[in-house]
Design a protein around this motif. Structure first.
Motif, PDB file in Angstrom:
ATOM      1  N   ILE A 197      -5.877 -15.820   4.712  1.00 18.05           N
ATOM      2  CA  ILE A 197      -5.880 -14.547   4.247  1.00 18.05           C
ATOM      3  C   ILE A 197      -6.280 -13.452   5.203  1.00 18.05           C
ATOM      4  O   ILE A 197      -5.575 -12.644   5.427  1.00 18.05           O
ATOM      5  CB  ILE A 197      -6.059 -14.167   2.829  1.00 18.05           C
ATOM      6  N   ASP A 198      -7.597 -13.948   5.765  1.00 16.64           N
ATOM      7  CA  ASP A 198      -8.044 -12.613   6.750  1.00 16.64           C
ATOM      8  C   ASP A 198      -7.319 -12.579   7.929  1.00 16.64           C
ATOM      9  O   ASP A 198      -7.240 -11.606   8.668  1.00 16.64           O
ATOM     10  CB  ASP A 198      -9.496 -12.955   6.799  1.00 16.64           C
ATOM     11  N   THR A 199      -7.038 -13.905   8.598  1.00 16.84           N
ATOM     12  CA  THR A 199      -6.286 -13.964   9.734  1.00 16.84           C
ATOM     13  C   THR A 199      -5.007 -13.375   9.680  1.00 16.84           C
ATOM     14  O   THR A 199      -4.537 -12.402  10.288  1.00 16.84           O
ATOM     15  CB  THR A 199      -6.169 -15.461  10.063  1.00 16.84           C
ATOM     16  N   PHE A 200      -4.175 -13.460   8.437  1.00 14.82           N
ATOM     17  CA  PHE A 200      -2.794 -12.932   8.333  1.00 14.82           C
ATOM     18  C   PHE A 200      -2.920 -11.588   7.867  1.00 14.82           C
ATOM     19  O   PHE A 200      -2.287 -10.661   8.659  1.00 14.82           O
ATOM     20  CB  PHE A 200      -2.308 -13.740   7.059  1.00 14.82           C
ATOM     21  N   THR A 201      -4.044 -11.104   7.411  1.00 11.35           N
ATOM     22  CA  THR A 201      -4.150  -9.425   7.125  1.00 11.35           C
ATOM     23  C   THR A 201      -4.328  -8.966   8.406  1.00 11.35           C
ATOM     24  O   THR A 201      -4.023  -7.690   8.763  1.00 11.35           O
ATOM     25  CB  THR A 201      -5.248  -9.448   5.972  1.00 11.35           C
ATOM     26  N   GLN A 202      -5.325  -9.442   9.141  1.00 16.12           N
ATOM     27  CA  GLN A 202      -5.769  -8.614  10.605  1.00 16.12           C
ATOM     28  C   GLN A 202      -4.681  -8.683  11.399  1.00 16.12           C
ATOM     29  O   GLN A 202      -4.322  -7.767  11.883  1.00 16.12           O
ATOM     30  CB  GLN A 202      -6.879  -9.576  11.263  1.00 16.12           C
ATOM     31  N   MET A 203      -3.748  -9.754  11.382  1.00 16.49           N
ATOM     32  CA  MET A 203      -2.378  -9.716  12.365  1.00 16.49           C
ATOM     33  C   MET A 203      -1.579  -8.573  11.741  1.00 16.49           C
ATOM     34  O   MET A 203      -1.183  -7.972  12.624  1.00 16.49           O
ATOM     35  CB  MET A 203      -1.832 -11.109  12.298  1.00 16.49           C
ATOM     36  N   LEU A 204      -1.338  -8.464  10.696  1.00 23.61           N
ATOM     37  CA  LEU A 204      -0.532  -7.319  10.129  1.00 23.61           C
ATOM     38  C   LEU A 204      -0.924  -6.242  10.393  1.00 23.61           C
ATOM     39  O   LEU A 204      -0.387  -5.227  10.859  1.00 23.61           O
ATOM     40  CB  LEU A 204      -0.282  -7.486   8.569  1.00 23.61           C
ATOM     41  N   TRP A 205      -2.029  -6.057  10.169  1.00 16.68           N
ATOM     42  CA  TRP A 205      -2.834  -4.460  10.509  1.00 16.68           C
ATOM     43  C   TRP A 205      -2.708  -4.052  11.770  1.00 16.68           C
ATOM     44  O   TRP A 205      -2.508  -3.030  12.155  1.00 16.68           O
ATOM     45  CB  TRP A 205      -4.157  -4.317   9.686  1.00 16.68           C
ATOM     46  N   ASN A 206      -3.281  -5.119  12.579  1.00 12.41           N
ATOM     47  CA  ASN A 206      -3.274  -4.814  13.882  1.00 12.41           C
ATOM     48  C   ASN A 206      -1.893  -4.492  14.712  1.00 12.41           C
ATOM     49  O   ASN A 206      -1.645  -3.954  15.797  1.00 12.41           O
ATOM     50  CB  ASN A 206      -4.015  -5.805  14.852  1.00 12.41           C
ATOM     51  N   SER A 207      -0.850  -5.134  14.151  1.00 13.15           N
ATOM     52  CA  SER A 207       0.570  -5.022  14.649  1.00 13.15           C
ATOM     53  C   SER A 207       1.279  -3.751  14.115  1.00 13.15           C
ATOM     54  O   SER A 207       2.237  -3.420  15.044  1.00 13.15           O
ATOM     55  CB  SER A 207       1.196  -6.247  13.967  1.00 13.15           C
ATOM     56  N   LEU A 208       0.769  -3.169  13.167  1.00 11.86           N
ATOM     57  CA  LEU A 208       1.397  -1.975  12.683  1.00 11.86           C
ATOM     58  C   LEU A 208       0.916  -0.570  13.671  1.00 11.86           C
ATOM     59  O   LEU A 208      -0.028  -0.658  14.004  1.00 11.86           O
ATOM     60  CB  LEU A 208       1.033  -1.425  11.262  1.00 11.86           C
ATOM     61  N   ASN A 209       1.978   0.301  13.909  1.00 11.55           N
ATOM     62  CA  ASN A 209       1.982   1.483  14.700  1.00 11.55           C
ATOM     63  C   ASN A 209       0.804   2.117  14.106  1.00 11.55           C
ATOM     64  O   ASN A 209       0.362   2.743  13.223  1.00 11.55           O
ATOM     65  CB  ASN A 209       3.127   2.197  14.847  1.00 11.55           C
ATOM     66  N   GLU A 210      -0.292   2.242  15.366  1.00  9.32           N
ATOM     67  CA  GLU A 210      -1.547   3.075  14.751  1.00  9.32           C
ATOM     68  C   GLU A 210      -1.440   4.270  14.503  1.00  9.32           C
ATOM     69  O   GLU A 210      -2.178   4.537  13.474  1.00  9.32           O
ATOM     70  CB  GLU A 210      -2.545   3.119  16.317  1.00  9.32           C
ATOM     71  N   GLU A 211      -0.563   5.084  14.817  1.00 11.70           N
ATOM     72  CA  GLU A 211      -0.304   6.428  14.407  1.00 11.70           C
ATOM     73  C   GLU A 211       0.127   6.630  12.945  1.00 11.70           C
ATOM     74  O   GLU A 211      -0.115   7.409  12.064  1.00 11.70           O
ATOM     75  CB  GLU A 211       0.328   7.203  15.531  1.00 11.70           C
ATOM     76  N   ASN A 212       0.991   5.772  12.731  1.00 12.21           N
ATOM     77  CA  ASN A 212       2.058   6.075  11.420  1.00 12.21           C
ATOM     78  C   ASN A 212       1.490   4.867  10.428  1.00 12.21           C
ATOM     79  O   ASN A 212       1.806   5.371   9.138  1.00 12.21           O
ATOM     80  CB  ASN A 212       3.258   5.379  11.773  1.00 12.21           C
ATOM     81  N   LYS A 213       0.556   3.741  10.709  1.00 13.17           N
ATOM     82  CA  LYS A 213       0.084   3.131   9.584  1.00 13.17           C
ATOM     83  C   LYS A 213      -0.681   4.004   8.490  1.00 13.17           C
ATOM     84  O   LYS A 213      -1.451   4.715   8.859  1.00 13.17           O
ATOM     85  CB  LYS A 213      -0.282   1.675  10.007  1.00 13.17           C
ATOM     86  N   VAL A 214      -0.658   3.412   7.269  1.00 14.05           N
ATOM     87  CA  VAL A 214      -1.597   4.108   6.246  1.00 14.05           C
ATOM     88  C   VAL A 214      -2.247   2.998   5.508  1.00 14.05           C
ATOM     89  O   VAL A 214      -3.403   3.094   5.404  1.00 14.05           O
ATOM     90  CB  VAL A 214      -0.248   4.796   5.357  1.00 14.05           C
ATOM     91  N   SER A 215      -1.433   2.281   4.745  1.00 13.12           N
ATOM     92  CA  SER A 215      -2.189   1.130   4.046  1.00 13.12           C
ATOM     93  C   SER A 215      -1.501  -0.258   4.072  1.00 13.12           C
ATOM     94  O   SER A 215      -0.337  -0.169   4.211  1.00 13.12           O
ATOM     95  CB  SER A 215      -2.466   1.588   2.439  1.00 13.12           C
ATOM     96  N   LEU A 216      -2.312  -1.168   3.501  1.00 13.19           N
ATOM     97  CA  LEU A 216      -1.955  -2.607   3.539  1.00 13.19           C
ATOM     98  C   LEU A 216      -2.405  -3.422   2.435  1.00 13.19           C
ATOM     99  O   LEU A 216      -3.779  -3.545   2.375  1.00 13.19           O
ATOM    100  CB  LEU A 216      -2.132  -3.408   4.812  1.00 13.19           C
ATOM    101  N   PHE A 217      -1.565  -4.182   1.807  1.00 23.20           N
ATOM    102  CA  PHE A 217      -2.066  -4.911   0.706  1.00 23.20           C
ATOM    103  C   PHE A 217      -1.611  -6.467   0.996  1.00 23.20           C
ATOM    104  O   PHE A 217      -0.380  -6.776   1.484  1.00 23.20           O
ATOM    105  CB  PHE A 217      -1.598  -4.554  -0.801  1.00 23.20           C
TER     106      PHE A 217
END
Length: 237
Positions: A197-217
């Motif tokens: 779960i930590d690897t998957f979460t980090q991959m998702l968050w780091n892959s989202l556009n830095e300017e536009n991303k807001v939150s991840l569950f």
């Protein structure tokens, strides 16, 4: 259909909007649910995910800057017995209440349509993890306008029975950035589910556009015990 890299898909799209990923871990022992939100306006970016019961809710990070709570304050995740509901709007509550009254996922969504945010007419995307009778399946739905024509609502539901290990499906609201924003089209994308779960979460968050991303569950659900692990990442701290 080949299995796509979720990391590459997200890195190549600066504005997929809101997205749902449902699937199964590589070990086959856990169901996976992920939901993210992005924003272009100050009002959309002024949000965080907070836990509420077994699910989550969006909340204003700075209440003094909240302009219009409609369409952006809602419960993206709720749990109804053996069902986990994930959506991009208040249709979470519609699904929860109508399924509790005996309706199906699809029947519940027939009472709703896309968001009234002309000219985008943002699609309503919804997901359901079904663990009834000690099984596991999931479904994804999208309610969208007919190429921007608000008089016509198109409803699509995709069901995945006995999902394969290491495989998931990804649906999001927009094909990319634009004005108006172009709605998602086609089937949910078949993607690889990799890592804990930590690897998957980090991959998702780091892959989202830095300017536009807001939150991840992200949630992993043990298919034997029903125990859950949840991660929430908010840009606003």
């Amino acid at each position: 259909m080949k299995i796509a890299s979720l990391q590459q898909e997200l890195q190549q799209n600066s504005y997929p909007g809101r997205g749902i990923v449902l699937g199964r871990t590589e070990t086959g022992t856990e169901a996976v649910a992920a939901y993210f939100i992005m924003g272009r306006s100050e009002n959309s970016r002024n949000r965080v995910f907070v836990e509420e019961g077994c699910g989550i809710r969006t909340q204003a990070f700075d209440p003094s800057k909240m302009v219009d709570p409609s369409l952006i304050i809602y419960a993206p995740v709720r749990v109804l017995g053996d069902y986990t509901i994930v959506t991009n709007g208040d249709q979470t509550d519609t699904i929860y209440e109508l399924m509790r009254a005996g309706k199906t996922f699809e029947e519940s969504l027939r009472t709703r349509k896309f968001e009234p945010d002309a000219p985008n007419y943002t699609p309503r995307i919804s997901g359901l993890i079904d663990q009834t009778n000690h099984g596991f399946s999931y479904a994804l739905s999208i309610l969208k306008s007919a190429d921007g024509e608000p008089s016509s609502c198109q409803r699509y539901t995709f069901h995945y029975a006995n999902p394969l290990a290491g495989v998931g499906h990804f649906i999001h609201t927009y094909e990319g950035d634009g004005n108006p924003l172009p709605s998602f089209s086609g089937e949910p994308l078949k993607v690889a589910i990799e890592g804990d779960i930590d690897t998957f979460t980090q991959m998702l968050w780091n892959s989202l556009n830095e300017e536009n991303k807001v939150s991840l569950f992200v949630r992993y659900i043990d298919l034997q015990t029903g125990e859950t692990e949840t991660r929430i990442v908010n840009k606003n701290q």
